[in-house]
Enzyme design. Structure first.
Site: not given
Length: 473
Positions: A267, A443-445
């Protein structure tokens, strides 16, 4: 490790190797030798392009080139024989290896005996030995086995061929995928087409000629396609008056797969900041005159790279990877800094190993080598493996900013826009200043908004006040 098989005491075969990271095929770009040429152990015989880079292949033994199995421009599976060498020229004649034995079955009456044992491939062992021979040529008839090998190479990546029946020869019409599509579109049965191409391959002109009677019987909805030269056929590009179709392969295929995988797996979040880099540009000018930087290229990208490394040191959580299989976040205690490079073959992202440990002169030298190697098309697969974060300099194209897509397996990518002279409030007054826009995708994770914002803000702060390279480092 070598990539050869021994078909007899005299002739030896060299197979297409796996040049790294489990690649399954490569395209032969250029042959540096021809049949009859003498070769020595370690001599480069050809250049191939994988999905990652162009690589030169050395031959692992001495001898005289007996046969080149595939022409330039052919995509060949890893493990297929690409060249045979006579290692004992001048000795009494003995049976030569079958040219394309790996691609077609031999006649039952003329099998070739081969020694048993492991077959070495370019990296490791495991490719099955070829154990067949082809029938001798009859007059000027095309060599079915060699043609079948060429067709199979054209069909790489489209599934394994069905096992041929030993009692029946291969009867499938020989044509490249674009030609097959053309025949399908025109309603032409390839089995009824008389081939005029080399080695009995059906060309576009053959298909158009076969379709001509049908076109004469009914009004043609569109005009006939423009003639395509032999060179265009060899390049596998389908050209018409209104469009050109280019096969997706090599670096472009790898780019597409990587970008789609990244965009739909990680994401993405992208943040932007506009910053006054006037002081950074002054520092660049001063460093160009510094004797300690003599012999290396100094440019804004060098300072930006150093700024990002310092920002990562201050915010180490951004330098990580997501391990889906083990459900772990892998924190990296090193930085392999990727630099996106546009090359004639497409976008590649080689990286500077352990960039965090390098001094400014060392970083400048590494950047120069990386860019020069990429422009020459000599970047190795190893140089593109293991990156942790990347910089992409879209400013060189006059672009202000963008929303970069993460390199697969990495946590962040910094896009640098064009540096322009703009009106800027400086010390309470509007003055012309050198300004750029930075964009950081992450990467929003792995990276929360707070962490991503801190990294981007630190990079901007360093470029605004380069002395922070000292105080923060």
């Amino acid at each position: 490790m070598t990539t050869m098989t021994q078909t007899s005491a005299r002739f030896r075969e060299f197979k297409m190797p796996d040049v790294g990271e489990g690649l399954t095929e490569a395209e032969i770009l250029k042959w540096f030798v021809q049949p009859g040429d003498t070769v020595t152990d370690g001599q480069v015989v050809c250049e191939v392009e994988t999905a990652k880079a162009a690589v030169e292949l050395p031959i692992p033994f001495d001898g005289v080139v007996h046969e080149l199995r595939f022409p330039e421009g052919t995509t060949v599976d890893v493990g297929q024989v690409i060249i045979t060498v006579d290692v004992a020229p001048g000795t009494p004649e003995e049976a030569a290896p079958a040219p394309a034995a790996s691609a077609a079955p031999a006649a039952p009456e003329a099998p070739a005996e081969e020694p048993k044992g492991r077959t070495p491939v370019l990296v490791g062992y495991g490719v099955a030995e070829s154990s067949t021979k082809r029938r001798p040529r009859k007059g000027a008839a095309p060599e079915a086995a060699a043609v079948a090998a060429a067709v199979q190479a054209e069909l790489n990546g489209h599934g394994a061929p069905a096992a041929p029946e030993p009692e029946a020869p291969v009867t499938r019409p020989l044509a490249k995928p674009p030609v097959r599509k053309l025949a399908k579109d025109l309603g032409v049965d390839l089995a009824s087409v008389v081939p005029t191409g080399k080695d009995g391959i059906i060309t576009r002109e053959d298909v158009h000629a076969a379709a001509a009677p049908a076109e004469a019987a009914a009004p043609a909805p569109v005009s006939a396609a423009e003639p395509v030269t032999a060179a265009a056929d060899e390049a596998e590009a389908t050209v018409s008056a209104r469009e050109t179709r280019i096969p997706i392969k090599g670096v472009r295929k790898a780019i597409a797969q990587a970008m789609v995988g990244s965009a739909f797996t990680a994401p993405h979040v992208t943040e932007f900041v506009t910053v006054d880099v006037t002081r950074t540009m002054k520092l660049v000018a001063e460093l160009k005159e510094d004797k300690d930087m003599a012999g290396v290229r100094v440019n804004p990208l060098l300072i930006i790279a150093k700024a990002l490394l310092v920002a990562i040191k201050r915010n180490p959580g951004v330098n990580a990877a997501w391990d889906e299989a083990n459900q772990e976040i892998v924190q990296k205690h090193y930085v392999n800094l990727g630099i996106a490079a546009a090359t004639p073959r497409g976008l590649i992202v080689p990286n500077i190993k352990d960039a965090h440990d390098k001094t400014l002169p060392q970083l400048a030298e590494a950047l120069g080598e990386l860019v020069a190697t990429a422009r020459d098309g000599k970047t190795s697969p190893a140089a593109m493996a293991g990156g942790t974060v990347t910089i992409t300099n879209v400013g060189v194209f006059g672009v202000d900013t963008g929303t970069p897509i993460l390199n697969p397996g990495e946590s962040a990518i910094l896009a640098v826009g064009a540096i322009r002279l703009q009106p800027w409030v400086h010390k309470g007054k509007v003055k012309p200043r050198q300004v750029t826009t930075l964009a950081l995708s992450f990467d929003h994770r792995l990276v929360d908004g707070e962490l991503g914002s801190k990294v981007l803000a630190d990079v901007a702060a360093i470029l605004e006040q380069p002395k922070r390279l000292i105080t923060w480092a």
